[in-house]
Write a protein that holds these residues in place. Structure first.
Motif, PDB file in Angstrom:
ATOM      1  N   GLU A   1       2.936  -0.658  -1.743  1.00  0.00           N
ATOM      2  CA  GLU A   1       2.814   1.007  -1.862  1.00  0.00           C
ATOM      3  C   GLU A   1       4.148   1.662  -2.751  1.00  0.00           C
ATOM      4  OE1 GLU A   1       3.512  -0.912   0.803  1.00  0.00           O
ATOM      5  OE2 GLU A   1       5.104  -0.071   2.287  1.00  0.00           O
TER       6      GLU A   1
ATOM      7  N   HIS B   1      -5.140   1.693   2.577  1.00  0.00           N
ATOM      8  CA  HIS B   1      -3.874   1.389   3.032  1.00  0.00           C
ATOM      9  C   HIS B   1      -2.708   1.672   2.409  1.00  0.00           C
ATOM     10  CE1 HIS B   1      -1.220  -1.208   5.711  1.00  0.00           C
ATOM     11  NE2 HIS B   1      -0.486  -1.244   4.556  1.00  0.00           N
ATOM     12  N   GLU B   2      -2.693   1.531   0.921  1.00  0.00           N
ATOM     13  CA  GLU B   2      -1.531   1.567   0.013  1.00  0.00           C
ATOM     14  C   GLU B   2      -1.446   3.207  -0.145  1.00  0.00           C
ATOM     15  OE1 GLU B   2       0.438  -0.746  -0.016  1.00  0.00           O
ATOM     16  OE2 GLU B   2      -0.906  -2.646   0.494  1.00  0.00           O
TER      17      GLU B   2
ATOM     18  N   HIS C   1       0.201   4.982   2.470  1.00  0.00           N
ATOM     19  CA  HIS C   1       1.681   4.679   2.503  1.00  0.00           C
ATOM     20  C   HIS C   1       2.411   5.785   1.911  1.00  0.00           C
ATOM     21  CE1 HIS C   1       2.550   1.166   4.779  1.00  0.00           C
ATOM     22  NE2 HIS C   1       2.011   0.325   3.874  1.00  0.00           N
TER      23      HIS C   1
ATOM     24  N   GLU D   1       3.494   0.265   8.983  1.00  0.00           N
ATOM     25  CA  GLU D   1       2.328  -0.486   8.666  1.00  0.00           C
ATOM     26  C   GLU D   1       1.234  -0.033   9.667  1.00  0.00           C
ATOM     27  OE1 GLU D   1       2.171  -1.804   5.979  1.00  0.00           O
ATOM     28  OE2 GLU D   1       4.231  -1.961   5.455  1.00  0.00           O
TER      29      GLU D   1
ATOM     30  N   TYR E   1       0.666  -5.273  11.720  1.00  0.00           N
ATOM     31  CA  TYR E   1      -0.631  -4.609  11.327  1.00  0.00           C
ATOM     32  C   TYR E   1      -1.494  -4.665  12.354  1.00  0.00           C
ATOM     33  CZ  TYR E   1       1.715  -5.490   6.583  1.00  0.00           C
ATOM     34  OH  TYR E   1       2.526  -5.547   5.481  1.00  0.00           O
TER      35      TYR E   1
HETATM   36 ZN   LIG Z   1       1.383  -1.437   4.185  1.00  0.00          ZN
END
Ligand SMILES: [Zn+2]
Length: 852
Positions: A271, A303-304, A307, A326, A384
């Motif tokens: 990220e 997800h990225e 971030h 995370e 995670y």
């Molecule tokens: Zn991550």
């Protein structure tokens, strides 16, 4: 007063707060064809009290000239670096006291380019050469001297000088370029305040594609050497972005958002603020794909992107709260993908399912002491998997809307700042007016998870809890008899008058509830998001009658729960199997759930069916599934989902050895290895799996030839993986010899490939025998950080003899490889568990399989 450094910092793995960086400039001279690089950095500092030296992170950096200038009076002095500490902290010693004030620190240095994908690393594709950074975690210190802790968030101004034929990408747009002779210097705009981990640089020749429909400048880059199809993600990134932004309501915090797709695996994605990197195997698709992409690709991208807010804009204060970065990104990524891309049926991938797997009594809790890179590398997947499962459960407890409002306010309040667990909890409790600390704290600081038992005693329901796993299986460090969780339960009572819902927070060892009148069945995981396992005694009734009223997710929870109860020794496998078969034959069952059951049957086979019962198991299931009226040979039905087709092909072809499934695979095999098949990627993999599972040495050679001649990375990837499924005599030696041969180059080789033959109990001792002679070779091929995970290849093992051999195999390495001891203990635990379970289940299963 002069503070002596050794006294001022009791926690010597931290830099301390006396010296505060304000901003940093970095100038690097890079050439992808060279092994070294040179750099200069300038850091503006606020020094809060007199000191005799400055502590800074630097690892494998050779500093040549270090000067500090007092910004008030212009006085300067030269500093001398000490040897780095075990936490990579170098003290820049001053000849006399540095008094409180504002300073500029200048450092010139040279350093080495890394050949492993971390820090500033290089790789090549044919004639193309690249340099890319991956600075998480604690790797910025190998690229520039830095205040390399997440709590130092400062603006960076970067310029990079490279041979003029190369492009350079960074966190921000390029402000201007200057060419001198054969070199060009690219000046990037100053970044927003960011932590060192998310700073990024990439040098090479890239193919750029604009991502249309983004509210900010956004380009997708791939390396020049690759012919990748990234149209699917390019099409879907704006949708993902739009819904993330809508969730947060807070504007995207950076100047641009580019994506760089890389052939080298340095994590699935990273990220970096404004320049996300993605591993190509997860996001590129072949031309004849179904046009959808995959759940994993979309979840990774979400997800990225998330971030940028969770992690970059609001950052954990220290590594012990890595879950704040995370788990939250993973939790929200699923939410966004499940809602916007329902075609992936992500809602059936219940968040807790992956998490239970490695949350064993010897896995430490999510919250733990973190001091060094080694501590970071030892975390594994748990921050995670378990982390986002806990958040999903608590979100359900609080209510989705109230939770979102609190999160949005949290992002606003801590924007640009760092947060700790206590900041987070205090905010969430105040905002939602709910007591959350005991729930979060018990799940984050206890290892593993609770088993909740619901027992009917007259008209009452007694609810009690205990740690799911027997803790006697591990050593003293994980004895946890006193563990109590605060478990939010959502109970469903099935009564003759209808369904009664009840929420209940279990806060102690046991509690009692009155049972609604006429209760004939109880379901403990309403909404299917509980991070616990449950068993019902005295009321549960195994008829389809009430189960039919469960949602798809709840049915999935019921099946998965049964599976875990079997593994934990709380339920007989035979009973779980009967329920699976009953559900499979229910015509109202969703096909997605049927696909899941096939997948479970497939992976349960080696876990639960001992070698001696495999024959009668095959007969029994063939009778139950293939000779009944419902046709479950879904692989033949082109209108069914890929997942259902593939999973039924795999189970029927590799476990039941169904002739039709095998013939189907034979019919498609040649076209697949010629790369001419019209089947989907998933179906192709499953065909390869069936061929390999039933194949002989001749077939193995065909795989090998195809691997050597193919230029499709995707096909090669499938081939090498499924070559591990052969089980003719000597197949393990053939496979491992091939893995270690020159035909499999460094970027293609993965340590986890070794696990494939080991899935099959027939191959396990051959695999151990091979490694007894070749373990040093294996260690020389895998990255430093991955060495400790190698025993996991045997996690599916199931016998004491195997366990003993395994321990003997790794014993000589326990001292030298950090983390190996813990991982080996975990695998020992898993193997013993499996062995006990098979023993306990043997007579029951045998009995069931004999009743045709
Ligand atoms: Zn991550």
């Amino acid at each position: 007063m002069v503070m002596f450094i050794s006294m001022a910092y009791s926690k010597d793995y931290r830099l301390g707060k006396i010296v505060q960086p304000i901003k940093q400039s970095i100038s690097l001279r890079l050439d992808p064809q060279k092994d070294n690089f040179s750099g200069a950095t300038r850091i503006e500092l606020q020094i809060k009290q007199a000191i005799d030296g400055i502590r800074i992170h630097a690892k494998n950096i050779n500093m040549s000239k270090i000067t500090i200038i007092d910004l008030i009076n212009g006085a300067s002095m030269m500093l001398t670096p000490s040897q780095p500490s075990e936490y990579d902290i170098v003290t820049l010693q001053a000849p006399k006291t540095i008094v409180k004030g504002r300073y500029k620190l200048f450092i010139e240095y040279v350093a080495k380019v890394s050949t492993e994908p971390e820090g500033l690393y290089k790789f090549s594709e044919g004639k193309e050469h690249y340099l890319v950074t991956q600075l998480q975690a604690m790797k910025a210190r190998t690229v520039f001297p830095s205040f390399d802790e997440p709590s130092f968030k400062i603006p960076f101004k970067v310029d990079i000088t490279v041979p003029s034929e190369y492009q350079v990408l960074g966190n921000t747009p390029i402000e201007n370029d200057m060419t001198q002779g054969l070199y060009t210097t690219h000046y990037f705009r100053q970044t927003a305040p960011i932590n060192t981990d998310v700073l990024a640089i990439a040098v090479g020749r890239f193919t750029a594609r604009t991502i249309e429909g983004m509210p900010i400048s956004s380009t997708l880059y791939t390396t020049k050497g690759q012919q990748l199809d990234v149209d699917i993600i390019r099409r879907d990134i704006p949708t993902i972005f739009k819904h993330i932004q809508a969730y947060f309501t807070v504007a995207y915090p950076y100047q641009k958002l580019d994506f760089l797709v890389l052939p080298v695996y340095s994590g699935a994605g990273m990220e970096n603020a404004g320049l996300i990197t993605l591993h190509q195997e997860l996001v590129a698709f072949p031309k004849n794909n179904n046009g959808l992409g995959s759940y994993e690709s979309h979840k990774l991208i979400a997800h990225e992107i998330i971030h940028m807010w969770f992690g970059n804009l609001v950052t954990m204060a220290w590594w012990d709260d890595l879950w704040l970065n995370e788990s939250f990104s993973e939790w929200l990524a699923r939410k966004v993908v499940n809602r916007q891309f329902p075609q992936f049926n992500g809602e059936l991938n219940l968040p807790q399912l992956d998490a239970f797997w490695d949350d064993t009594p010897s896995t430490p809790a999510i919250k733990r002491t973190m001091k060094s890179v080694d501590d970071y590398n030892a975390i594994g997947q748990i921050v995670y998997t378990k982390g986002h499962a806990i958040i999903s459960m608590i979100e359900k407890h609080v209510g989705e809307r109230a939770f979102q409002l609190a999160i949005v306010d949290y992002i606003k309040k801590f924007s640009g700042k760092n947060v700790s667990f206590s900041d987070f909890i205090e905010h969430m409790e105040k905002h939602t007016d709910t007591t959350l600390y005991p729930i979060f704290n018990s799940f984050l600081t206890n290892p593993q998870y609770p088993l909740v038992t619901l027992r009917k005693i007259k008209q009452k329901l007694r609810i009690s809890q205990q740690p799911f796993s027997d803790t006697t299986a591990c050593d003293k460090s994980c004895s946890n008899e006193e563990l109590i969780w605060h478990v939010p339960l959502r109970l469903k009572f099935f009564t003759h008058q209808g369904i009664v819902h009840k929420e209940f927070l279990l806060e102690s060892n046991s509690a009692e509830l009155s049972l609604p009148k006429g209760t004939y069945a109880v379901f403990a995981d309403g909404g299917a998001l509980g991070y616990f396992r449950y068993q019902v005694k005295g009321v549960e009734n195994n008829s389809m009658d009430w189960m039919r009223h469960l949602s798809r997710q709840e049915k999935r929870s019921l099946l998965a729960n049964n599976n875990d109860l079997v593994k934990g020794g709380y339920l007989k496998y035979a009973d779980a199997l009967v329920l699976q078969l009953t559900l499979l034959k229910d015509p109202s069952l969703s096909t997605e759930l049927a696909a899941n059951i096939f997948n479970d049957l497939d992976s349960d086979f080696y876990d639960f069916v001992p070698l001696t019962l495999q024959g009668s198991y095959r007969d029994y299931l063939t009778n139950a599934l293939l000779r009944s009226t419902e046709d479950v040979r879904w692989f033949n039905k082109t209108n069914e989902s890929d997942k259902l087709r593939g999973n039924s092909l795999s189970f029927l072809g590799t476990k039941l050895l169904d002739k039709e499934a095998i013939n189907f695979s034979i019919a498609h095999f040649q076209a697949i290895i010629n790369n001419e098949s019209s089947l989907s990627e998933f179906m192709k993999s499953m065909v390869l799996k069936v061929i390999a599972s039933n194949g002989n040495k001749k077939d193995f050679e065909r795989f090998k030839r195809a691997y050597k001649t193919s230029d499709s990375a995707l096909l090669k990837n499938s081939l090498i993986r499924y070559m591990g499924y052969f089980s003719y005599q000597n197949s393990v030696t053939d496979y491992y010899d091939f893995l270690f041969s020159k035909d499999v180059n460094t970027t293609e080789f993965k340590g986890f490939y070794l696990q494939y033959p080991i899935y099959n109990p027939k191959n396990r001792f051959d695999a151990i025998r091979y490694l007894e002679n070749n373990l040093s070779q294996l260690f020389s091929r895998v990255a430093e950080d991955d060495k400790q995970w190698q025993p996991y290849s045997f996690a599916t093992g199931c016998s004491t003899a195997l366990r003993q051999k395994l321990n003997k195999l790794y014993r000589p390495y326990l001292k030298e490889i950090k983390g190996l001891k813990d991982k080996l203990a975990n695998v020992n635990y898993m193997i013993s568990n499996c062995e006990n379970m098979q023993k306990d289940n043997f007579s029951h299963l045998k009995h069931l399989l004999q009743t045709q």
